[in-house]
Design a protein around this motif. Structure first.
Motif, PDB file in Angstrom:
ATOM      1  N   PRO A 121       0.816  -1.223   0.000  1.00 31.88           N
ATOM      2  CA  PRO A 121       0.000   0.000   0.000  1.00 31.88           C
ATOM      3  C   PRO A 121       0.847   1.269   0.000  1.00 31.88           C
ATOM      4  CG  PRO A 121       0.095  -0.912   2.205  1.00 31.88           C
ATOM      5  CD  PRO A 121       0.781  -1.907   1.299  1.00 31.88           C
ATOM      6  N   THR A 122       0.218   2.344  -0.412  1.00 34.48           N
ATOM      7  CA  THR A 122       0.865   3.657  -0.299  1.00 34.48           C
ATOM      8  C   THR A 122       0.814   4.129   1.160  1.00 34.48           C
ATOM      9  OG1 THR A 122      -1.163   4.909  -0.640  1.00 34.48           O
ATOM     10  CG2 THR A 122       0.097   4.289  -2.629  1.00 34.48           C
ATOM     11  N   ILE A 123       1.640   5.105   1.462  1.00 28.55           N
ATOM     12  CA  ILE A 123       1.688   5.608   2.842  1.00 28.55           C
ATOM     13  C   ILE A 123       0.376   6.284   3.247  1.00 28.55           C
ATOM     14  CG2 ILE A 123       4.187   5.739   2.940  1.00 28.55           C
ATOM     15  CD1 ILE A 123       4.049   8.744   2.457  1.00 28.55           C
ATOM     16  N   THR A 124      -0.335   6.837   2.293  1.00 33.16           N
ATOM     17  CA  THR A 124      -1.640   7.438   2.596  1.00 33.16           C
ATOM     18  C   THR A 124      -2.637   6.370   3.031  1.00 33.16           C
ATOM     19  OG1 THR A 124      -1.255   9.286   1.104  1.00 33.16           O
ATOM     20  CG2 THR A 124      -3.536   8.790   1.624  1.00 33.16           C
ATOM     21  N   GLU A 147      -1.801   5.299   6.579  1.00 37.77           N
ATOM     22  CA  GLU A 147      -2.336   6.261   7.544  1.00 37.77           C
ATOM     23  C   GLU A 147      -3.842   6.047   7.760  1.00 37.77           C
ATOM     24  OE1 GLU A 147      -2.063  10.647   6.673  1.00 37.77           O
ATOM     25  OE2 GLU A 147      -0.939  10.565   8.551  1.00 37.77           O
ATOM     26  N   SER A 169       9.652   2.858   9.045  1.00 36.38           N
ATOM     27  CA  SER A 169       8.914   3.451  10.168  1.00 36.38           C
ATOM     28  C   SER A 169       9.539   4.779  10.597  1.00 36.38           C
ATOM     29  CB  SER A 169       8.886   2.462  11.333  1.00 36.38           C
ATOM     30  OG  SER A 169       8.261   3.024  12.456  1.00 36.38           O
ATOM     31  N   ASN A 213       3.068   9.961  -3.268  1.00 38.34           N
ATOM     32  CA  ASN A 213       2.444   9.078  -2.300  1.00 38.34           C
ATOM     33  C   ASN A 213       3.032   7.682  -2.524  1.00 38.34           C
ATOM     34  OD1 ASN A 213       0.703   7.982  -0.381  1.00 38.34           O
ATOM     35  ND2 ASN A 213      -0.977   7.779  -1.856  1.00 38.34           N
ATOM     36  N   PRO A 214       4.271   7.452  -2.052  1.00 37.32           N
ATOM     37  CA  PRO A 214       4.960   6.208  -2.389  1.00 37.32           C
ATOM     38  C   PRO A 214       4.385   5.008  -1.648  1.00 37.32           C
ATOM     39  CG  PRO A 214       6.267   7.455  -0.837  1.00 37.32           C
ATOM     40  CD  PRO A 214       5.092   8.331  -1.211  1.00 37.32           C
ATOM     41  N   THR A 215       4.655   3.833  -2.185  1.00 32.99           N
ATOM     42  CA  THR A 215       4.322   2.596  -1.481  1.00 32.99           C
ATOM     43  C   THR A 215       5.324   2.372  -0.353  1.00 32.99           C
ATOM     44  OG1 THR A 215       5.720   1.189  -2.850  1.00 32.99           O
ATOM     45  CG2 THR A 215       3.450   1.574  -3.623  1.00 32.99           C
ATOM     46  N   ILE A 216       4.942   1.481   0.566  1.00 37.76           N
ATOM     47  CA  ILE A 216       5.833   1.208   1.700  1.00 37.76           C
ATOM     48  C   ILE A 216       7.122   0.526   1.250  1.00 37.76           C
ATOM     49  CG2 ILE A 216       3.993   1.231   3.419  1.00 37.76           C
ATOM     50  CD1 ILE A 216       3.977  -1.810   3.418  1.00 37.76           C
ATOM     51  N   LEU A 233       8.671   7.826   8.512  1.00 36.12           N
ATOM     52  CA  LEU A 233       7.303   8.355   8.622  1.00 36.12           C
ATOM     53  C   LEU A 233       7.003   8.920  10.013  1.00 36.12           C
ATOM     54  CD1 LEU A 233       5.298   5.584   6.723  1.00 36.12           C
ATOM     55  CD2 LEU A 233       6.486   7.589   5.799  1.00 36.12           C
ATOM     56  N   ALA A 234       7.978   8.858  10.903  1.00 40.85           N
ATOM     57  CA  ALA A 234       7.740   9.233  12.305  1.00 40.85           C
ATOM     58  C   ALA A 234       7.563  10.735  12.487  1.00 40.85           C
ATOM     59  CB  ALA A 234       8.881   8.732  13.170  1.00 40.85           C
ATOM     60  N   THR A 279      -0.138   5.622  14.623  1.00 40.10           N
ATOM     61  CA  THR A 279       0.330   6.343  13.435  1.00 40.10           C
ATOM     62  C   THR A 279       0.754   5.363  12.344  1.00 40.10           C
ATOM     63  OG1 THR A 279       2.642   6.356  14.128  1.00 40.10           O
ATOM     64  CG2 THR A 279       1.252   8.176  14.921  1.00 40.10           C
ATOM     65  N   ALA A 280       0.912   5.900  11.137  1.00 39.38           N
ATOM     66  CA  ALA A 280       1.445   5.090  10.034  1.00 39.38           C
ATOM     67  C   ALA A 280       2.817   4.534  10.418  1.00 39.38           C
ATOM     68  CB  ALA A 280       1.537   5.937   8.769  1.00 39.38           C
ATOM     69  N   SER A 281       3.613   5.350  11.060  1.00 42.11           N
ATOM     70  CA  SER A 281       4.936   4.898  11.517  1.00 42.11           C
ATOM     71  C   SER A 281       4.814   3.697  12.448  1.00 42.11           C
ATOM     72  CB  SER A 281       5.655   6.057  12.207  1.00 42.11           C
ATOM     73  OG  SER A 281       6.891   5.651  12.733  1.00 42.11           O
ATOM     74  N   VAL A 329       1.022  12.295   6.404  1.00 48.69           N
ATOM     75  CA  VAL A 329       2.132  11.343   6.350  1.00 48.69           C
ATOM     76  C   VAL A 329       3.104  11.666   5.209  1.00 48.69           C
ATOM     77  CG1 VAL A 329       0.840   9.646   4.966  1.00 48.69           C
ATOM     78  CG2 VAL A 329       2.652   8.860   6.512  1.00 48.69           C
TER      79      VAL A 329
END
Lengths: 68, 68
Positions: free
Chosen positions: A46-49, A52, B63, B45-48, B66-67, A61-63, B3
């Motif tokens: 998945p994307t970071i959005t 989240e 992680s 909006n990158p992937t993980i 994204l913190a 959090t996403a982190s 994020v």
């Protein structure tokens, strides 16, 4: 363990800690139930959005969702 | 701050802490220089999996990037 597997493990752990089924979590996160299943198998990137969006109903959090 | 903006800020801070230009970081992470610029503007909006790829040459985790 790669980042998709860390997400899978953390999501399942936090979801179960709330006593939520995949269906209940999917409803709370406003995603499809099969998407939750895919994420928890490490079968999605998945994307970071999206991460989240998954984190929000869990109160993290996403982190946090990607942490070791 | 969403994020994407947290990623943008953390990537720039960690890259500059190494004394690396965007070009140098792009080479180390094996991505295009304009991609680094886009990420640092919060315009992607990158992937993980991509976030993990960006984290590796900085010696941090996805992680961490994204913190808060």
């Amino acid at each position: 363990m790669d980042v998709r597997q860390r997400l899978a493990r953390n999501l399942r752990r936090l979801r179960e800690a709330k006593g939520w089924s995949q269906e209940k979590f999917a409803f709370e996160a406003n995603v499809h139930r099969t998407y939750v299943s895919d994420i928890e198998r490490g079968a999605r990137n998945p994307t970071i959005t999206v991460v989240e969006k998954l984190a929000a109903p869990l109160g993290v959090t996403a982190s946090d969702l990607l942490a070791n």
